[in-house]
Design a protein around this motif. Structure first.
Motif, PDB file in Angstrom:
ATOM      1  N   GLY A 191       0.796  -1.207   0.000  1.00  0.00           N
ATOM      2  CA  GLY A 191       0.000   0.000   0.000  1.00  0.00           C
ATOM      3  C   GLY A 191       0.834   1.264   0.000  1.00  0.00           C
ATOM      4  O   GLY A 191       2.062   1.232  -0.115  1.00  0.00           O
ATOM      5  N   THR A 192       0.127   2.387   0.157  1.00  0.00           N
ATOM      6  CA  THR A 192       0.730   3.711   0.185  1.00  0.00           C
ATOM      7  C   THR A 192       0.433   4.357   1.527  1.00  0.00           C
ATOM      8  O   THR A 192      -0.723   4.375   1.959  1.00  0.00           O
ATOM      9  CB  THR A 192       0.153   4.589  -0.945  1.00  0.00           C
ATOM     10  OG1 THR A 192       0.359   3.923  -2.191  1.00  0.00           O
ATOM     11  CG2 THR A 192       0.809   5.957  -0.981  1.00  0.00           C
ATOM     12  N   VAL A 193       1.458   4.900   2.161  1.00  0.00           N
ATOM     13  CA  VAL A 193       1.303   5.556   3.459  1.00  0.00           C
ATOM     14  C   VAL A 193       0.586   6.889   3.276  1.00  0.00           C
ATOM     15  O   VAL A 193       0.963   7.702   2.430  1.00  0.00           O
ATOM     16  CB  VAL A 193       2.679   5.791   4.130  1.00  0.00           C
ATOM     17  CG1 VAL A 193       2.535   6.601   5.409  1.00  0.00           C
ATOM     18  CG2 VAL A 193       3.382   4.468   4.381  1.00  0.00           C
ATOM     19  N   ASN A 194      -0.462   7.102   4.073  1.00  0.00           N
ATOM     20  CA  ASN A 194      -1.175   8.373   4.080  1.00  0.00           C
ATOM     21  C   ASN A 194      -0.797   9.216   5.297  1.00  0.00           C
ATOM     22  O   ASN A 194      -0.729  10.434   5.210  1.00  0.00           O
ATOM     23  CB  ASN A 194      -2.691   8.147   4.104  1.00  0.00           C
ATOM     24  CG  ASN A 194      -3.150   7.405   2.878  1.00  0.00           C
ATOM     25  OD1 ASN A 194      -2.838   7.768   1.757  1.00  0.00           O
ATOM     26  ND2 ASN A 194      -3.863   6.320   3.088  1.00  0.00           N
ATOM     27  N   LYS A 195      -0.571   8.551   6.438  1.00  0.00           N
ATOM     28  CA  LYS A 195      -0.260   9.254   7.676  1.00  0.00           C
ATOM     29  C   LYS A 195       0.424   8.300   8.638  1.00  0.00           C
ATOM     30  O   LYS A 195       0.040   7.139   8.738  1.00  0.00           O
ATOM     31  CB  LYS A 195      -1.546   9.800   8.307  1.00  0.00           C
ATOM     32  CG  LYS A 195      -1.336  10.660   9.519  1.00  0.00           C
ATOM     33  CD  LYS A 195      -2.646  11.259  10.000  1.00  0.00           C
ATOM     34  CE  LYS A 195      -2.406  12.177  11.191  1.00  0.00           C
ATOM     35  NZ  LYS A 195      -3.659  12.763  11.668  1.00  0.00           N
ATOM     36  N   VAL A 196       1.422   8.817   9.345  1.00  0.00           N
ATOM     37  CA  VAL A 196       2.124   8.043  10.366  1.00  0.00           C
ATOM     38  C   VAL A 196       1.789   8.648  11.714  1.00  0.00           C
ATOM     39  O   VAL A 196       1.918   9.861  11.904  1.00  0.00           O
ATOM     40  CB  VAL A 196       3.649   8.058  10.132  1.00  0.00           C
ATOM     41  CG1 VAL A 196       4.370   7.315  11.242  1.00  0.00           C
ATOM     42  CG2 VAL A 196       3.993   7.486   8.767  1.00  0.00           C
ATOM     43  N   MET A 197       1.324   7.819  12.637  1.00  0.00           N
ATOM     44  CA  MET A 197       0.967   8.262  13.992  1.00  0.00           C
ATOM     45  C   MET A 197       1.820   7.484  14.985  1.00  0.00           C
ATOM     46  O   MET A 197       1.347   6.621  15.721  1.00  0.00           O
ATOM     47  CB  MET A 197      -0.527   8.033  14.226  1.00  0.00           C
ATOM     48  CG  MET A 197      -1.400   8.813  13.244  1.00  0.00           C
ATOM     49  SD  MET A 197      -3.080   8.159  13.092  1.00  0.00           S
ATOM     50  CE  MET A 197      -2.832   6.904  11.835  1.00  0.00           C
ATOM     51  N   GLY A 198       3.133   7.773  14.966  1.00  0.00           N
ATOM     52  CA  GLY A 198       4.101   7.030  15.749  1.00  0.00           C
ATOM     53  C   GLY A 198       3.801   6.994  17.232  1.00  0.00           C
ATOM     54  O   GLY A 198       4.029   5.977  17.891  1.00  0.00           O
ATOM     55  N   ASP A 199       3.315   8.103  17.793  1.00  0.00           N
ATOM     56  CA  ASP A 199       3.015   8.146  19.230  1.00  0.00           C
ATOM     57  C   ASP A 199       1.924   7.151  19.614  1.00  0.00           C
ATOM     58  O   ASP A 199       1.824   6.764  20.776  1.00  0.00           O
ATOM     59  CB  ASP A 199       2.570   9.553  19.651  1.00  0.00           C
ATOM     60  CG  ASP A 199       3.695  10.570  19.547  1.00  0.00           C
ATOM     61  OD1 ASP A 199       4.865  10.153  19.419  1.00  0.00           O
ATOM     62  OD2 ASP A 199       3.403  11.772  19.590  1.00  0.00           O
ATOM     63  N   HIS A 200       1.098   6.776  18.649  1.00  0.00           N
ATOM     64  CA  HIS A 200      -0.010   5.850  18.901  1.00  0.00           C
ATOM     65  C   HIS A 200       0.253   4.459  18.330  1.00  0.00           C
ATOM     66  O   HIS A 200      -0.635   3.607  18.340  1.00  0.00           O
ATOM     67  CB  HIS A 200      -1.311   6.410  18.306  1.00  0.00           C
ATOM     68  CG  HIS A 200      -1.700   7.729  18.875  1.00  0.00           C
ATOM     69  ND1 HIS A 200      -2.181   7.870  20.148  1.00  0.00           N
ATOM     70  CD2 HIS A 200      -1.648   8.975  18.342  1.00  0.00           C
ATOM     71  CE1 HIS A 200      -2.423   9.156  20.382  1.00  0.00           C
ATOM     72  NE2 HIS A 200      -2.104   9.841  19.305  1.00  0.00           N
ATOM     73  N   HIS A 201       1.454   4.247  17.779  1.00  0.00           N
ATOM     74  CA  HIS A 201       1.800   2.981  17.123  1.00  0.00           C
ATOM     75  C   HIS A 201       0.743   2.636  16.079  1.00  0.00           C
ATOM     76  O   HIS A 201       0.219   1.527  16.024  1.00  0.00           O
ATOM     77  CB  HIS A 201       1.947   1.837  18.130  1.00  0.00           C
ATOM     78  CG  HIS A 201       3.029   2.077  19.123  1.00  0.00           C
ATOM     79  ND1 HIS A 201       4.360   1.940  18.806  1.00  0.00           N
ATOM     80  CD2 HIS A 201       2.988   2.474  20.413  1.00  0.00           C
ATOM     81  CE1 HIS A 201       5.082   2.241  19.866  1.00  0.00           C
ATOM     82  NE2 HIS A 201       4.275   2.571  20.854  1.00  0.00           N
ATOM     83  N   MET A 202       0.438   3.650  15.231  1.00  0.00           N
ATOM     84  CA  MET A 202      -0.551   3.466  14.168  1.00  0.00           C
ATOM     85  C   MET A 202      -0.036   4.067  12.874  1.00  0.00           C
ATOM     86  O   MET A 202       0.790   4.982  12.876  1.00  0.00           O
ATOM     87  CB  MET A 202      -1.876   4.141  14.532  1.00  0.00           C
ATOM     88  CG  MET A 202      -2.604   3.501  15.683  1.00  0.00           C
ATOM     89  SD  MET A 202      -4.170   4.350  16.019  1.00  0.00           S
ATOM     90  CE  MET A 202      -5.106   3.802  14.601  1.00  0.00           C
ATOM     91  N   ILE A 203      -0.577   3.551  11.773  1.00  0.00           N
ATOM     92  CA  ILE A 203      -0.268   4.092  10.457  1.00  0.00           C
ATOM     93  C   ILE A 203      -1.530   4.011   9.605  1.00  0.00           C
ATOM     94  O   ILE A 203      -2.318   3.075   9.733  1.00  0.00           O
ATOM     95  CB  ILE A 203       0.903   3.316   9.803  1.00  0.00           C
ATOM     96  CG1 ILE A 203       1.387   4.018   8.540  1.00  0.00           C
ATOM     97  CG2 ILE A 203       0.548   1.872   9.577  1.00  0.00           C
ATOM     98  CD1 ILE A 203       2.738   3.529   8.064  1.00  0.00           C
TER      99      ILE A 203
END
Length: 127
Positions: free
Chosen positions: A59-71
């Motif tokens: 896939g293609t990354v839209n947003k990285v939410m590192g503090d929440h361990h989410m992408i």
């Protein structure tokens, strides 16, 4: 009252369908990943190991939410899950390094999926 009963009956009937969890009946937005005691691969009572499987995705990354361990990823169809192309939030294992990923990156990822179709990304790499 009629609306509440109807919603309950609808949710209860969805739970009876093969492969549909109660989490699915509330909307699959990717936030449903592994939770609580399930995150370590054990059932809620901690006594039995759940059957885990690995599922690959691209896939293609839209947003990285590192503090929440989410992408957030727009992934290609994932046949093993019965998913068409979708934009979804994915929980990631705490061991997954999201620091090098940014919007627009093409990625290959591996999800760990339990017998209830709870999922989380355990590996991700740029392509």
């Amino acid at each position: 009252m009629k609306t509440i009963v109807s919603a309950f009956v609808f949710s209860a009937s969805l739970a009876l369908l093969p492969g549909v969890t109660m989490a699915d009946s509330h909307g699959m937005d990717g936030h449903q990943g592994m939770h609580g005691d399930q995150a370590d691969g054990h059932m809620m009572n901690g006594q039995h190991q759940q059957m885990m499987r690995k599922v690959d995705g691209m896939g293609t990354v839209n947003k990285v939410m590192g503090d929440h361990h989410m992408i957030n990823v727009t992934h290609e169809p994932i046949e093993a899950m019965g998913w068409p192309t979708m934009r979804m939030n994915f929980k990631t294992d705490q061991s997954v390094d999201l620091g090098s990923l940014k919007e627009g990156d093409q990625v290959r990822f591996v999800m760990e999926v339990d017998e209830n179709n709870n999922y989380r990304i355990i590996e991700i790499e740029k392509q």
